[in-house]
Structure formats: C-alpha cells, structure tokens
Design a protein around this motif. Structure first.
Motif, mmCIF file in Angstrom:
data_model
loop_
_atom_site.group_PDB
_atom_site.id
_atom_site.type_symbol
_atom_site.label_atom_id
_atom_site.label_comp_id
_atom_site.label_asym_id
_atom_site.label_seq_id
_atom_site.Cartn_x
_atom_site.Cartn_y
_atom_site.Cartn_z
ATOM 1 N N PRO A 188 0.796 -1.229 0.000
ATOM 2 C CA PRO A 188 0.000 0.000 0.000
ATOM 3 C C PRO A 188 0.834 1.287 0.000
ATOM 4 C CG PRO A 188 -0.007 -0.988 2.177
ATOM 5 C CD PRO A 188 0.777 -1.903 1.300
ATOM 6 N N GLU A 189 2.143 1.194 0.199
ATOM 7 C CA GLU A 189 2.960 2.418 0.240
ATOM 8 C C GLU A 189 3.084 3.032 -1.151
ATOM 9 O OE1 GLU A 189 3.942 3.879 2.881
ATOM 10 O OE2 GLU A 189 3.600 2.275 4.339
ATOM 11 N N PRO A 190 3.059 4.311 -1.299
ATOM 12 C CA PRO A 190 2.694 5.308 -0.303
ATOM 13 C C PRO A 190 1.202 5.251 0.023
ATOM 14 C CG PRO A 190 3.031 6.347 -2.431
ATOM 15 C CD PRO A 190 3.387 4.915 -2.602
ATOM 16 N N ARG A 191 0.893 5.473 1.294
ATOM 17 C CA ARG A 191 -0.485 5.256 1.743
ATOM 18 C C ARG A 191 -1.437 6.385 1.374
ATOM 19 N NH1 ARG A 191 -1.143 0.966 5.336
ATOM 20 N NH2 ARG A 191 0.814 -0.187 5.563
ATOM 21 N N ARG A 192 -0.883 7.545 1.021
ATOM 22 C CA ARG A 192 -1.740 8.641 0.549
ATOM 23 C C ARG A 192 -1.442 8.923 -0.910
ATOM 24 N NH1 ARG A 192 -2.323 13.318 5.116
ATOM 25 N NH2 ARG A 192 -2.733 11.938 6.878
ATOM 26 N N ARG A 193 -2.460 8.846 -1.719
ATOM 27 C CA ARG A 193 -2.254 9.106 -3.148
ATOM 28 C C ARG A 193 -3.398 9.943 -3.692
ATOM 29 N NH1 ARG A 193 -0.042 3.308 -5.426
ATOM 30 N NH2 ARG A 193 0.753 2.595 -3.415
ATOM 31 N N ALA A 194 -3.115 10.660 -4.773
ATOM 32 C CA ALA A 194 -4.178 11.422 -5.443
ATOM 33 C C ALA A 194 -3.870 11.482 -6.932
ATOM 34 C CB ALA A 194 -4.267 12.827 -4.868
ATOM 35 N N ASP A 195 -4.915 11.610 -7.729
ATOM 36 C CA ASP A 195 -4.702 11.702 -9.179
ATOM 37 C C ASP A 195 -5.943 12.220 -9.873
ATOM 38 O OD1 ASP A 195 -6.621 9.741 -9.450
ATOM 39 O OD2 ASP A 195 -5.260 8.190 -10.193
ATOM 40 N N THR A 196 -5.846 12.373 -11.167
ATOM 41 C CA THR A 196 -7.053 12.517 -11.981
ATOM 42 C C THR A 196 -7.060 11.317 -12.908
ATOM 43 O OG1 THR A 196 -8.268 13.814 -13.590
ATOM 44 C CG2 THR A 196 -5.868 14.064 -13.628
ATOM 45 N N GLN A 197 -8.168 10.604 -12.889
ATOM 46 C CA GLN A 197 -8.237 9.342 -13.630
ATOM 47 C C GLN A 197 -9.196 9.477 -14.814
ATOM 48 O OE1 GLN A 197 -6.748 6.114 -13.238
ATOM 49 N NE2 GLN A 197 -7.787 5.903 -15.214
ATOM 50 N N LYS A 198 -8.705 9.054 -15.992
ATOM 51 C CA LYS A 198 -9.580 9.018 -17.175
ATOM 52 C C LYS A 198 -10.557 7.859 -17.015
ATOM 53 C CE LYS A 198 -5.736 8.342 -19.462
ATOM 54 N NZ LYS A 198 -4.775 8.017 -20.542
ATOM 55 N N CYS A 199 -11.847 8.135 -17.025
ATOM 56 C CA CYS A 199 -12.844 7.075 -16.864
ATOM 57 C C CYS A 199 -13.744 7.010 -18.094
ATOM 58 C CB CYS A 199 -13.726 7.350 -15.654
ATOM 59 S SG CYS A 199 -12.842 7.266 -14.099
ATOM 60 N N LEU A 200 -14.272 5.813 -18.339
ATOM 61 C CA LEU A 200 -15.216 5.645 -19.442
ATOM 62 C C LEU A 200 -16.393 4.827 -18.921
ATOM 63 C CD1 LEU A 200 -15.509 6.285 -22.480
ATOM 64 C CD2 LEU A 200 -14.565 4.033 -22.951
ATOM 65 N N ARG A 201 -17.591 5.399 -19.008
ATOM 66 C CA ARG A 201 -18.760 4.671 -18.489
ATOM 67 C C ARG A 201 -19.738 4.397 -19.626
ATOM 68 N NH1 ARG A 201 -20.045 6.587 -12.258
ATOM 69 N NH2 ARG A 201 -18.072 5.765 -11.459
ATOM 70 N N VAL A 202 -19.425 3.351 -20.376
ATOM 71 C CA VAL A 202 -20.260 3.054 -21.543
ATOM 72 C C VAL A 202 -20.679 1.597 -21.589
ATOM 73 C CG1 VAL A 202 -19.388 4.862 -23.027
ATOM 74 C CG2 VAL A 202 -18.156 2.698 -22.874
ATOM 75 N N SER A 203 -20.302 0.824 -20.583
ATOM 76 C CA SER A 203 -20.665 -0.589 -20.631
ATOM 77 C C SER A 203 -20.654 -1.131 -19.217
ATOM 78 C CB SER A 203 -19.659 -1.359 -21.487
ATOM 79 O OG SER A 203 -18.357 -1.141 -20.995
ATOM 80 N N GLY A 204 -21.298 -2.266 -19.049
ATOM 81 C CA GLY A 204 -21.262 -2.944 -17.753
ATOM 82 C C GLY A 204 -22.071 -2.223 -16.693
ATOM 83 N N LYS A 205 -21.573 -2.289 -15.445
ATOM 84 C CA LYS A 205 -22.305 -1.783 -14.299
ATOM 85 C C LYS A 205 -22.580 -0.280 -14.430
ATOM 86 C CE LYS A 205 -21.776 -1.478 -9.298
ATOM 87 N NZ LYS A 205 -20.696 -1.139 -8.390
ATOM 88 N N HIS A 206 -21.592 0.443 -14.901
ATOM 89 C CA HIS A 206 -21.783 1.882 -15.096
ATOM 90 C C HIS A 206 -21.899 2.168 -16.581
ATOM 91 C CE1 HIS A 206 -21.054 3.132 -10.987
ATOM 92 N NE2 HIS A 206 -20.024 2.301 -10.948
ATOM 93 N N ASN A 207 -23.098 2.492 -17.034
ATOM 94 C CA ASN A 207 -23.271 2.824 -18.440
ATOM 95 C C ASN A 207 -24.136 4.072 -18.540
ATOM 96 O OD1 ASN A 207 -23.714 3.031 -21.125
ATOM 97 N ND2 ASN A 207 -24.292 0.894 -21.447
ATOM 98 N N ASP A 208 -23.503 5.189 -18.861
ATOM 99 C CA ASP A 208 -24.229 6.456 -18.923
ATOM 100 C C ASP A 208 -24.501 6.898 -20.356
ATOM 101 O OD1 ASP A 208 -24.244 6.612 -16.183
ATOM 102 O OD2 ASP A 208 -22.372 7.745 -16.062
ATOM 103 N N LEU A 209 -24.213 6.001 -21.326
ATOM 104 C CA LEU A 209 -24.266 6.390 -22.737
ATOM 105 C C LEU A 209 -25.581 7.057 -23.138
ATOM 106 C CD1 LEU A 209 -22.631 6.313 -25.364
ATOM 107 C CD2 LEU A 209 -23.650 4.114 -25.861
ATOM 108 N N GLU A 210 -26.692 6.516 -22.688
ATOM 109 C CA GLU A 210 -27.989 7.052 -23.142
ATOM 110 C C GLU A 210 -28.230 8.493 -22.673
ATOM 111 O OE1 GLU A 210 -29.335 5.525 -25.395
ATOM 112 O OE2 GLU A 210 -28.380 3.567 -25.117
ATOM 113 N N GLU A 211 -27.651 8.807 -21.503
ATOM 114 C CA GLU A 211 -27.844 10.161 -20.967
ATOM 115 C C GLU A 211 -27.026 11.190 -21.733
ATOM 116 O OE1 GLU A 211 -29.942 8.150 -18.596
ATOM 117 O OE2 GLU A 211 -27.843 7.623 -18.320
ATOM 118 N N VAL A 212 -25.885 10.715 -22.241
ATOM 119 C CA VAL A 212 -24.894 11.670 -22.740
ATOM 120 C C VAL A 212 -25.442 12.509 -23.885
ATOM 121 C CG1 VAL A 212 -22.668 11.890 -23.892
ATOM 122 C CG2 VAL A 212 -22.952 10.324 -21.960
ATOM 123 N N GLY A 213 -25.282 13.812 -23.753
ATOM 124 C CA GLY A 213 -25.747 14.744 -24.784
ATOM 125 C C GLY A 213 -27.153 15.224 -24.497
#
Ligand code: ATP
Ligand code: MG
Length: 887
Positions: free
Chosen positions: A55-80
């Motif tokens: 787990p080291e380093p135990r504190r981390r931060a970032d900006t993560q590129k995410c894509l929610r178009v399939s599976g459990k998270h799918n926001d495609l229909e909302e988009v636009g």
C-alpha cells in the motif's frame, strides 16, 4: 479559474496534504476479463485494497480518465441529452490506504471545496448512510458527526443502501459512503421552484447534482454474504472534474465550461450552425425550437464522443469488430450519425475537431499530443468507412419506420440485424433512431439472427489472440543478416487459438530469425538451452519485429536461450530469393523495361515471380532468360549490401523501388552486379550459391500480368535425375536403341500403317457379311427378315446394318447381335415402310430387347442400337426383337 488550473489546484492541494500525485491509469484495461474500461479512480488500486499489493505510499491522489459506456456503469444514453453525464470524464480522487479515515477525508474535502475553491457552503449538501437493520449495520453516525463540524444539520441527508453503501462487487471490500451534492440553481430558479436544495438531492434535478463521493471502505463482504471488518480501512474518493469546473465557473451545464466550449466552438465553425448555452436558453424570450434542440444535443454528443474515442485510441484501443474495440466503434458511429443527421455533415467531421482537443488537453495528457497523427488517421478512416453505408442504412430504416402497416411500433429484429450486418449500424444506434421515432426494436429476434451468423462464422478460421504477457519490456534487435544463431531472452509471449489449435507467439530480445515478409517465407528452427529444446515452426513479421511461432512454451520462459535457425532451409530460401532478383534483372533485359515486379513468393523449395508483361513469353525468350541468370550464377557475384541507406541515396545507387510499397527513411539495398534492388530479405552471400536456375512454368495470372515459376540448386538436380530415369526407362522399352528418336519415329510410322491395313480388312469383312446375310434373308409376310449374331466392333456392326439396308429392296427388318471383347451390342435396322406402315419403332424395340443383354440404348425409329453386359443373352435378344415386331 480555467479547467487546467482547477486540475492543477486539486493536485497541489493533496500534494500539500502529503499525498503522492500519481498518473492516471490507462482508460483501456487489458488484463482484467471483468472490466474493459476504467470506470472509477479506484480500479487501479484494486490489488492494494484486496491486500495483495504494497500500500505504500499510503496517501495518493490523481485525476483518472474514466469511461462509463458498458457494464455496471453505463451512462451512454444520458450523454448529450443531459448536461452532466459524459462517456469519458476525469475523476479526481484521493486515497488513504490504512492512513487517515472518515474524519480526515471529510475535513480535507470540505477544506478544498470551501476554503480553497470558495464554493458557497449554503449550496452544499451531504449524504450519509442511513444504516441497514437486516445487515446489522447502524447509521453512519461517525460520518454525520464529522460533517456536523462543517454544515448545519439540515444539510445532512440520510441515504439508502443504493446510493450510500458502496460495494466493489458481490464479494470484497465495501463500506458506507458520503456524497457531496451542489445546488447550482440560479436565484431565479430557486425562487421559482419553491423547493429547497435538500429536497432535490438525488432526484435527478439537472441543477442539484452529486459532485464528489467519499467512500469509507471498512468491511469485507464474504462469499456467504456476511460482512467482516477489513484489516485496513481505506478511503476512496471520486469527484467529477467536469462537474467541479462547471460549479467553479458559475455555469449550469458542463458543456458551457472551457472543458467543452473550445470543441463546441470548433463544431460551430465547421458546421456554420449555432450552439445554445444554458444562459442563452434562459434569456431567450421563446423556448428553443425542436431543430435547435437537436443541434444542441448533436453538438454535445460529438464533443463528448470525440474525447472518448480519442483517448481510447491514445491508450491503444483501436475501433474494431470485437469486445472493447467494438465499444469504441459504437461510440464513434453514434457520433457520426448525430453529425450526419442533425449537423448536416456528410463527410468526415470528428477528425477535424482533433487539433482543438489536443490543444486543450494535450498538456495534461501528453499521450494525446504524441499520437495525434494516429488518432486523426484512425478516426477519419472510421468515419469515411461508416459514411459509405450510413446513408443507405438510414433510408432503409426510414422506409421501414414509415411503413404504415406497422401497427405495432416495433422494428423487426431481422431488419435491425441487416442494418448491423450490411450497413454497420450498431444495435444501440438503430435503437436510438427508433426511439426518436417512437419505435422499439425486437431485440430477441436480433439476437437470434446474430446467433445464426455466429454459428456460420464459427466454421471460418477465426483467430483469437490473448493479450501479450510481458516478461521484460524492450524492443527486439534483428541480427539475422549476420547470424543464424544468437543468445536471447523472451521479451513477451501470447497464446493464439486458430480452429481449436493452440500456438504461442514469442518475441525475443534479439533474433536471427527472419519473419515472413516481402514474399520470403519465415525461418524455422529451435530455441535451446541445456534444459530444453523448443521447436520454432515459423516466424512472421509484425510491427517491425519477428514473432516466433511455437507449439509450446518453454518451461521457464525467463531463461536464456540460443535461437538457432534451420540453416538448410534458410540457405535454400536465400538462394531462391537471390535468384528472383537475377530473374527480375534478366526479364527486363530480354523483354524490356516495362517489366515491373507485381508479386513474389520465395520458399526453400520454389520461387514464383509475377510481373507486368502483355503477351506470353516465348520458349526462346524463356531460354534466354535462363541462360542469362545461369551466367550470373557462374560468375559467382558477391552480395553487395547497404544497410540503413537514406532513401534518396539508395535511389542514386540505382536501386529499383516498387510502386505501392511503403519505405522508411532508411532502406536496405541489395546488389548483385547489375541487379540492384530495395530489399529487406535474406540473400545468398554470392550468386554461385544458387547452383543452377531453371524455369518450370510460365502462365498468366491476371490481365497484363505473367507468372514465372522456377527452381534452383538441389531441386534442379532432383528434377534432372527424374528426367534421366524416365528417359532410361523409355530406352529400355526399345532395347536401349542408340538412336532413340529414330526408333520411336519408326514405331509410330509402322503403327499408323498397320492401323490403316486393319481398317481395310474390316471393311472387306463387313462387305462380305452383308452379302451373305442378304442372300440368306427369310421372308415373313412380305418382309425380308435378317438376323445374325457375329463377333464385330460396334462401328462395324453399324456399317453392316447400313450396308444391308442399302442392298435390300422392299420391306426389311434386320437385327444384328454383335460382340467385341465380350461386350454385346444389339443393332436394329428397318426400311422406312416398317415404321410408317407397320407402326414399328426401332428405338422402343431395342430398349425392350436390350434387357436380355442387361443393357440399354435407343435411336431413331428406323435404326437403333443398344449396348449391354451379358453376351450370352445376345441371341435371345435378337429373337425378342423379331417377336416384338409381330410380323
Ligand atoms: P450519478 O448518480 O450522477 O450518475 P454516480 O453515483 O454514478 O453519479 P460515482 O460512481 O459515485 O457517481 O462517481 C463519482 C463521481 O464521478 C460523481 O460524484 C460524479 O461527479 C462523477 N461522475 C460519475 N459519472 C459521471 C459521468 N458519466 N460523467 C461525468 N461525471 C461523472
Ligand atoms: Mg452514475
């Protein structure tokens, strides 16, 4: 603050709070069968949370590129359609792996939003888990108590399990969470609505939305459904970057921020259409028209999808027909159709927006900038290819939908499948267009059609590649021009399945193996060390590297090996390749400069060369070519090789380049005396190694293209022996005559002479038989009846029948049973009056009578013949004919 400044401020804030700032993981996931795309910041920390990674380093931060178009998270229909869900978005996150917990996370989030970013605390609402009696989990009073330090009690809202208890999956780490929602309504909207922000939290109001979710992982869900305490508490937070930017820039739509506006401006410029911002819409005296709304949606969709597709390509996922690649293709085609229908874009459009995207995001995500050319090429090609069928598909679909007889508003699944299969319409695109017209799609039928096609395809040789397993990162060094054996390690390998056969492909750090390229087949050989020997059955070229094909992996793939090329095969291939160059040269000399290589195949056994030429190459010309090549072989010209020559310099050397071939800046030139070509292949060290050259065939392969097949060295030797053996055998048939040609000539003449003599004798015999039979003819009721069973060829029997007919005047019935080499033949000949007056038919009679000789036949009414198998039945058959005539 600009979007870029906000992103930096987040990193800076958490850096000051002792967090390691880490890069975004790729958005495309290659090694997890359960997840194709990163859909949350925590994906890349799954191992740490599960306790299998340090787990080291135990504190981390970032900006993560995410894509929610399939599976459990799918926001495609909302988009636009809404203004705050995207396919691809950035998730800002901070993590604590067994370091600070709820209090730290809540305090930091509050400090960042309110003290640093100056969001109005009155607009912020937080949710806490209300508890679950059946799971025996109490309300998250702990979180509520820490929130109470910052917000009044009426800004803390209880949330249910669905919104406020986060689980990674059916089993594994889980825990309650707290969301931060922002009421971003304008004062007018607030006044008009009469509802408090509190009442609108989690109610899908587009102005009261969640921006940050703080997850407190403290349990592990076991397979039996029960919960146990995690050994390490984990903080996992995720904040939608685009939503945060919108709040800070005082906008009411993510698309009105500087994350999207530059792209939308570019869209406006290209299309000549206008986008309506939230402000413009709010201030407009009239509601916006339907067509303007469609333009707005389409511009949002294109701006959004452009990002998703570009980032995926930058992460190595090209659009394709399967799996993750198909998800990307679907997103892209969805955008193309919006641009086509609502923005009037009949040609490629999205690719024109890429410079703007790269300008805006290229600094934060250098992978975009580095691969701009690739991204542009891929998107343009995809757009062009879909646009070729989109128009036809849309008219087909419109025709179906306007079909008045469709009383139920359901599109036939077969049509949906045709759109998919023929016009490249992903199902969700067809569904989208149907929905716009108040239709649904018969998905069940679509799936049935899909299944049928899959079964059809299963028989075709489908190749499936697993992902590469990387042992050591690095590039391969090719040493095959100088070595046939070399020390090496495996860099990476993968499994390939084709028609149920399994192979492995290996990439070595250094290899003497030539991979199939430029018509020359790949090397075969072995990979050996003191422990094992692995056979390399083939080698091919991929992405500038040799990929070695093996049937099994070494037991220890990380060990050191000696890669050894099968030198017999290698030398034979090399000789054939060199011979091909000499052939090319000689053809140009003999036939002319129009001869241009159009294809070539070189293996250890043979060589094939296709070239432009407009008529058959004559035997004399072929001989001349062979002589010229063999002369060059005997001159034993040394290989003169120039590696890494700049292209222009190579041209100056007089090297022949091929049309349609892509050459790099640096090329290799292969020269054997006057023959000089651009070539990356393996060659003989000197022409003498070829041994001998012989053309075996010359043919046409296409209009204006001839093919020469030839062979060299050992194979020529073998062919020579074969010919010698055949000749020896023939000589022995003729008593080993010295003048074989003269003797054979004499035999042929004698044969012809004897054949003529026999024919003469036969004619005489027929003549005599005819006379004799006519003399012996009986007469029955005024009809001359002739019957006979005699040995005779079928042709002679026919001749005999006609001779008899010519000799007899008046009514005639003649039946001849002849046999030749135990083959019976029945022939019936009659005078014409037998047909016209007696109503007889020779064809019918012969068919009936031929049963007795186990045969069949037919013919004309006055003459017919039948063959058979049973000679013994001939005389019965002859009698049968007489009986059938019933004279
Ligand atoms: P929502 O209910 O708004 O869809 P969510 O519950 O799916 O959000 P989380 O899974 O908790 O969201 O993700 C964390 C944060 O990521 C959210 O608070 C939100 O700011 C942001 N987010 C989630 N989905 C999207 C999306 N499709 N586009 C942009 N931002 C998103
Ligand atoms: Mg969601």
């Amino acid at each position: 603050m600009t979007a870029n400044e906000i992103r930096e401020s987040f990193k800076k804030f958490f850096e000051q709070k002792q967090h390691a700032i880490v890069p975004s993981a790729p958005m495309v996931i290659k090694d997890d069968p359960t997840l194709m795309f990163t859909n949350a910041g925590m994906n890349q920390w799954k191992d740490i949370i599960l306790g299998t990674r340090d787990p080291e380093p135990r504190r981390r931060a970032d900006t993560q590129k995410c894509l929610r178009v399939s599976g459990k998270h799918n926001d495609l229909e909302e988009v636009g359609h809404d203004t705050y869900h995207h396919t691809m978005f950035e998730m800002l996150g901070n993590w604590s792996f067994g370091d600070y917990f709820k209090e730290g996370a809540i305090d930091m989030a509050w400090e960042y939003l309110v003290d640093v970013l100056k969001l109005n605390p009155e607009d912020l609402y937080v949710t806490v888990f209300e508890g679950s009696p059946e799971e025996n989990i109490p309300r998250d009073d702990e979180a509520a108590q820490y929130w109470a330090k910052h917000v009044p009690a009426d800004h803390i809202i209880n949330g249910n399990k669905h919104d406020n208890f986060w689980e990674m999956g059916d089993t594994g780490p889980c825990g309650p969470c707290s969301e931060i929602h922002v009421d971003s309504r304008t004062p007018e909207q607030k006044a008009a609505s009469g509802k408090t922000g509190r009442e609108l939290v989690n109610q899908d109001d587009p102005q009261v939305i969640e921006i940050w979710n703080l997850v407190f992982m403290q349990f592990n869900r076991k397979a039996d459904g029960s919960l146990e305490k995690l050994s390490m508490n984990v903080i996992d937070t995720g904040m939608g970057f685009e939503r945060l930017v919108r709040m800070l820039q005082g906008k009411h739509s993510n698309y009105d921020t500087d994350v999207f506006q530059p792209i939308i401006k570019a869209e406006e410029q290209i299309t000549g259409l206008k986008y309506t911002t939230f402000e413009e819409e709010a201030n407009s005296p009239e509601p916006i028209s339907k067509s303007q709304d469609e333009i707005n949606v389409a511009m949002r969709v294109c701006a959004d999808h452009l990002r998703a597709v570009s980032f995926s390509i930058a992460d190595g996922q090209l659009p394709s027909n399967a799996k993750a690649g198909y998800v990307i293709r679907r997103i892209l085609r969805r955008a193309v159709r919006y641009a086509y229908t609502f923005l009037g874009q009949k040609d490629g459009f999205l690719y024109k927006l890429i410079p703007t995207l790269v300008h805006e995001m290229g600094d934060a995500f250098p992978e975009l900038k580095a691969q701009q050319t690739l991204i542009t090429k891929v998107i343009k090609e995809e757009e062009d290819s879909f646009l070729r069928t989109l128009d036809k598909g849309i008219s087909l679909l419109e025709k179906e939908l306007s079909n008045k007889e469709l009383s139920s508003k359901v599109l036939d699944g077969v049509v949906a499948f045709r759109l998919f299969d023929t016009y490249g319409f992903p199902l969700d695109l067809t569904e989208l267009i149907c929905r716009e017209n108040g239709f649904t799609v018969d998905e069940e039928q679509f799936n049935v059609e899909m299944q049928k096609q899959k079964e059809r395809a299963r028989n075709a040789a489908a190749v499936e590649n697993s992902d590469w397993t990387e042992l050591t990162p690095g590039e391969q060094q090719f040493v095959g021009y100088d070595y046939t054996e070399y020390n090496c390690h495996i860099l990476r390998y993968r499994k390939v399945t084709q028609k149920k056969n399994e192979f492995y492909e290996l990439v070595l750090d250094a290899t003497p193996f030539y991979g199939e390229m430029g018509g020359q087949v790949g090397d075969a050989g072995v990979l050996v060390n003191e422990n094992e020997t692995i056979e390399i059955i083939d080698a091919k070229r991929e992405n500038n590297q040799t990929v070695h094909i093996v049937k099994q992996l070494p037991k220890d793939p990380t060990a050191e090996f000696m890669a050894c090329v099968d030198t017999d095969k290698r030398h034979a291939s090399a000789a054939n390749h060199t011979a091909t160059h000499l052939l090319d040269y000689a053809l140009k000399q003999v036939l002319g400069d129009h001869v241009e290589q159009k294809g070539s195949f070189v293996s250890p056994d043979t060589l094939r060369f296709d070239f432009s030429h407009f008529e058959k190459v004559s035997d004399e010309q072929l001989r001349e070519v062979e002589r010229m090549v063999n002369d060059m072989i005997r001159q034993d010209i040394q290989l003169d090789e120039h590696r890494d020559v700049p292209f222009d310099e190579a041209k100056k050397l007089g090297a022949i380049a091929l049309f349609g071939e892509k050459y790099g800046d640096k090329v290799r030139v292969v020269r054997f005396g006057p023959s000089c070509e651009f070539c990356g292949g393996i060659h003989a060290s000197s022409t003498g190694r070829i041994g001998f050259f012989k053309i075996i065939a010359e043919s046409s392969v296409a209009a204006g293209i001839r093919r020469i097949e030839a062979t060299t060295g050992r194979d020529c030797e073998e062919r020579l022996y074969q010919m010698e053996d055949i000749l020896k055998n023939i000589k022995s048939f003729f008593n080993n005559a010295k003048d074989l040609q003269g003797v054979i000539q004499k035999y042929i003449e004698e044969h012809d002479h004897m054949k003529k003599e026999i024919e003469g004798f036969q004619a005489q015999a027929v003549e005599r038989a005819a006379q004799r039979l006519v003399e012996k003819a009986r007469e029955v009721n005024g009809v001359k009846v002739i019957t006979s069973v005699i040995p005779m060829s079928p042709a002679a029997a026919k001749d005999l029948a006609f001779k008899i007919r010519a000799a007899v005047e008046g009514s005639l019935l003649c039946v001849i049973g002849s046999h030749d080499n135990n083959k019976p033949q029945l022939s019936i000949m009659m005078s014409d009056d037998m047909v016209s007056d007696h109503g007889l038919n020779a064809g019918q009679m012969v068919r009936e009578a031929a049963k007795l000789i186990q045969g069949g036949g037919g013919g004309q009414p006055h003459f017919a013949q039948a063959g058979g198998k049973n000679t013994d039945g001939l005389s019965a058959a002859v009698d049968k004919v007489i009986e059938l005539a019933n004279l």
